[in-house]
Design a protein around this motif. Structure first.
Motif, PDB file in Angstrom:
ATOM      1  N   PRO A   1       0.433  -1.116  -0.220  1.00 17.51           N
ATOM      2  CA  PRO A   1      -0.429   0.269   0.258  1.00 17.51           C
ATOM      3  C   PRO A   1       1.231   0.954   0.177  1.00 17.51           C
ATOM      4  CG  PRO A   1      -0.801  -1.542   1.656  1.00 17.51           C
ATOM      5  CD  PRO A   1       0.492  -2.547   1.068  1.00 17.51           C
ATOM      6  N   ALA A   2       0.455   2.066  -0.443  1.00 15.54           N
ATOM      7  CA  ALA A   2       1.676   3.641  -0.592  1.00 15.54           C
ATOM      8  C   ALA A   2       1.654   4.406   0.186  1.00 15.54           C
ATOM      9  CB  ALA A   2       0.494   4.911  -1.682  1.00 15.54           C
ATOM     10  N   ARG A   3       0.653   3.577   1.314  1.00 14.82           N
ATOM     11  CA  ARG A   3       0.855   4.136   3.254  1.00 14.82           C
ATOM     12  C   ARG A   3       2.294   3.371   3.458  1.00 14.82           C
ATOM     13  NH1 ARG A   3      -3.488   1.316   3.642  1.00 14.82           N
ATOM     14  NH2 ARG A   3      -3.218  -0.503   4.872  1.00 14.82           N
ATOM     15  N   GLU A   4       2.742   2.417   2.867  1.00 12.74           N
ATOM     16  CA  GLU A   4       3.785   1.693   3.089  1.00 12.74           C
ATOM     17  C   GLU A   4       5.216   1.790   2.521  1.00 12.74           C
ATOM     18  OE1 GLU A   4       2.928  -2.572   3.683  1.00 12.74           O
ATOM     19  OE2 GLU A   4       1.242  -2.390   5.144  1.00 12.74           O
ATOM     20  N   TRP A   5       5.273   2.980   1.915  1.00 13.97           N
ATOM     21  CA  TRP A   5       6.601   3.274   0.725  1.00 13.97           C
ATOM     22  C   TRP A   5       7.378   4.210   1.800  1.00 13.97           C
ATOM     23  CZ3 TRP A   5       3.224   5.445  -4.586  1.00 13.97           C
ATOM     24  CH2 TRP A   5       2.947   4.233  -5.258  1.00 13.97           C
ATOM     25  N   ARG A   6       8.308   4.201   1.251  1.00 11.84           N
ATOM     26  CA  ARG A   6       9.541   4.679   2.022  1.00 11.84           C
ATOM     27  C   ARG A   6      10.404   3.846   1.592  1.00 11.84           C
ATOM     28  NH1 ARG A   6       9.729   4.147   8.877  1.00 11.84           N
ATOM     29  NH2 ARG A   6       7.175   5.278   9.086  1.00 11.84           N
ATOM     30  N   MET A   7      11.346   5.481   1.230  1.00 11.75           N
ATOM     31  CA  MET A   7      13.068   4.720   0.731  1.00 11.75           C
ATOM     32  C   MET A   7      13.769   4.900   1.286  1.00 11.75           C
ATOM     33  SD  MET A   7      12.389   5.880  -2.551  1.00 11.75           S
ATOM     34  CE  MET A   7      13.095   6.058  -3.337  1.00 11.75           C
ATOM     35  N   PRO A   8      15.239   4.262   1.155  1.00 14.10           N
ATOM     36  CA  PRO A   8      16.140   4.714   2.088  1.00 14.10           C
ATOM     37  C   PRO A   8      16.746   5.615   2.739  1.00 14.10           C
ATOM     38  CG  PRO A   8      16.623   3.318  -0.044  1.00 14.10           C
ATOM     39  CD  PRO A   8      15.540   4.050  -0.449  1.00 14.10           C
ATOM     40  N   ARG A   9      17.117   6.121   3.651  1.00 14.59           N
ATOM     41  CA  ARG A   9      17.969   6.731   4.700  1.00 14.59           C
ATOM     42  C   ARG A   9      18.686   7.440   3.537  1.00 14.59           C
ATOM     43  NH1 ARG A   9      16.073   7.622  10.552  1.00 14.59           N
ATOM     44  NH2 ARG A   9      14.327   7.533   9.794  1.00 14.59           N
ATOM     45  N   ALA A  10      19.735   6.340   3.417  1.00 15.39           N
ATOM     46  CA  ALA A  10      20.712   6.978   2.544  1.00 15.39           C
ATOM     47  C   ALA A  10      20.392   7.689   1.531  1.00 15.39           C
ATOM     48  CB  ALA A  10      21.242   5.950   2.236  1.00 15.39           C
ATOM     49  N   LEU A  11      18.889   7.981   1.190  1.00 15.92           N
ATOM     50  CA  LEU A  11      19.188   9.226   0.341  1.00 15.92           C
ATOM     51  C   LEU A  11      18.848  10.500   1.037  1.00 15.92           C
ATOM     52  CD1 LEU A  11      17.735   8.969  -2.659  1.00 15.92           C
ATOM     53  CD2 LEU A  11      15.214   9.511  -1.597  1.00 15.92           C
ATOM     54  N   ILE A  12      18.742  11.007   2.101  1.00 12.28           N
ATOM     55  CA  ILE A  12      19.679  11.438   2.722  1.00 12.28           C
ATOM     56  C   ILE A  12      20.756  12.515   2.240  1.00 12.28           C
ATOM     57  CG2 ILE A  12      19.984  13.396   4.409  1.00 12.28           C
ATOM     58  CD1 ILE A  12      17.389  13.068   4.104  1.00 12.28           C
ATOM     59  N   TRP A  13      21.664  11.766   1.977  1.00 11.27           N
ATOM     60  CA  TRP A  13      23.426  11.499   1.827  1.00 11.27           C
ATOM     61  C   TRP A  13      23.658  11.715   0.668  1.00 11.27           C
ATOM     62  CZ3 TRP A  13      25.563  12.426   6.033  1.00 11.27           C
ATOM     63  CH2 TRP A  13      25.250  12.455   7.252  1.00 11.27           C
ATOM     64  N   TYR A  14      22.817  11.152  -0.513  1.00  8.03           N
ATOM     65  CA  TYR A  14      23.155  11.070  -1.767  1.00  8.03           C
ATOM     66  C   TYR A  14      22.755  12.895  -2.080  1.00  8.03           C
ATOM     67  CZ  TYR A  14      23.874   6.275  -1.840  1.00  8.03           C
ATOM     68  OH  TYR A  14      23.643   5.200  -1.861  1.00  8.03           O
ATOM     69  N   TYR A  15      21.314  12.667  -1.128  1.00  9.93           N
ATOM     70  CA  TYR A  15      21.067  14.255  -1.784  1.00  9.93           C
ATOM     71  C   TYR A  15      22.238  15.247  -1.398  1.00  9.93           C
ATOM     72  CZ  TYR A  15      18.808  18.444  -1.245  1.00  9.93           C
ATOM     73  OH  TYR A  15      18.166  19.831  -0.933  1.00  9.93           O
ATOM     74  N   PHE A  16      22.927  15.221  -0.505  1.00 13.57           N
ATOM     75  CA  PHE A  16      24.185  15.990   0.020  1.00 13.57           C
ATOM     76  C   PHE A  16      24.970  16.038  -0.982  1.00 13.57           C
ATOM     77  CE2 PHE A  16      21.806  15.537   4.534  1.00 13.57           C
ATOM     78  CZ  PHE A  16      21.747  17.380   4.617  1.00 13.57           C
TER      79      PHE A  16
END
Length: 303
Positions: free
Chosen positions: A200-215
């Motif tokens: 379900p869409a409410r369970e969609w989560r990206m890896p927290r490492a995406l924050i570091w990829y953002y930086f």
């Protein structure tokens, strides 16, 4: 050999889709190309699958040998994705391997085209951009609109388009695999092949490492501005949109979670999800949801 009227119909559909690739319909047809192959491979034994493709290949050769290459191009990713369904893998796994196989083939085709056939993708894109923008450079249109389009602007658009090719290939591969799953899954379920659905869409989560990829993407942007090389610019221009797409998915998941937790009207999360694609700053919700335990705080029972 396992044979049925339904599988024969999908062989015909595959044939028609392949024949449409050398027509103006190819712009739309390409996004549906993997569907027949996935359905056939997931619902048939391997030998039966091959025999269903033989008449398709024979008919394609009659029209043009180039169609055989197109058949191979779209059948291999379909086999990879269909095999994931056969092994009862998750929907996300099937999506990733299907899109990954398609992307690998796109890159292989570009490599073969440039090395063997001397195909210059940069020159081709430059010609397409110039042909597309040519009406803007017409003196009469400039007088009517009061807008002057210079050759330097055309050159800049062509350069930006060339740099965004990797992003376009990744997104195209993902969209093709996603469309394939959304259409093939219910059809295969009717045919007796159980295919898992997305959570379900409410369970969609990206890896927290995406924050570091953002930086990391921000760092690449700084480097690209201080250097004249197109290498760093290309990395920055392709990495940032992909990461922002991840944040948008995270924001959509959060809105559906919030709607479920607060028991909002079911229409509300869909409206918010649509707004994410049109209102860029809304992806910040996805960043905050990744960086902080918002969902846990919302679902935590009040004392």
């Amino acid at each position: 050999m396992k044979f049925s009227f339904k599988s024969a119909v999908w062989s015909v559909v595959y044939l028609l889709l392949l024949l449409s690739l050398l027509t103006p319909l190819s712009v739309l047809a390409i996004f549906f190309m993997m569907i027949p192959g996935v359905i056939l491979f997931a619902s048939l034994p391997v030998k039966s699958f091959i025999w269903h493709l033989v008449p398709v290949a024979i008919i394609l050769v009659i029209f043009s040998p180039i169609y055989l290459l197109l058949l191979l191009l779209f059948t291999l990713p379909a086999i990879v994705m269909g095999n994931a369904y056969k092994k009862k893998k998750s929907a996300l796994f099937a999506l990733m391997v299907g899109s990954g196989a398609m992307l690998a083939e796109y890159l292989l085709v570009l490599l073969i085209g440039s090395v063997i056939f001397q195909f210059d993708l940069s020159s081709y894109i430059d010609d397409v951009v110039r042909l597309t923008i040519e009406p803007l450079t017409n003196s009469s249109s400039q007088m009517v609109n009061g807008f002057v389009w210079t050759p330097e602007m055309t050159q800049d658009v062509a350069r930006q388009t060339q740099l965004m090719i990797p992003f376009a290939l990744v997104v195209t591969s993902l969209v093709m695999a996603l469309i394939t799953h959304l259409i093939a899954r219910p059809i295969l379920n009717v045919m007796g092949v159980v295919v898992p659905k997305f959570p379900p869409a409410r369970e969609w989560r990206m890896p927290r490492a995406l924050i570091w990829y953002y930086f990391l993407a921000l760092l690449f942007e700084v480097i690209s501005r201080q250097s004249d090389g197109s290498y760093w610019t290309m990395i920055a221009m392709n990495l940032s949109p992909l990461i922002n797409l991840g944040f948008m998915i995270q924001a959509i998941g959060f809105f559906f979670f919030l709607s479920h937790a607060k028991k909002w009207n079911p229409v509300v999360p869909y409206l918010l999800a649509a707004a994410v694609f049109f209102i860029g700053p809304l992806r910040i919700i996805g960043i905050i949801d990744l960086a902080f335990p918002l969902r846990e705080a919302i679902s935590k029972p009040k004392r």
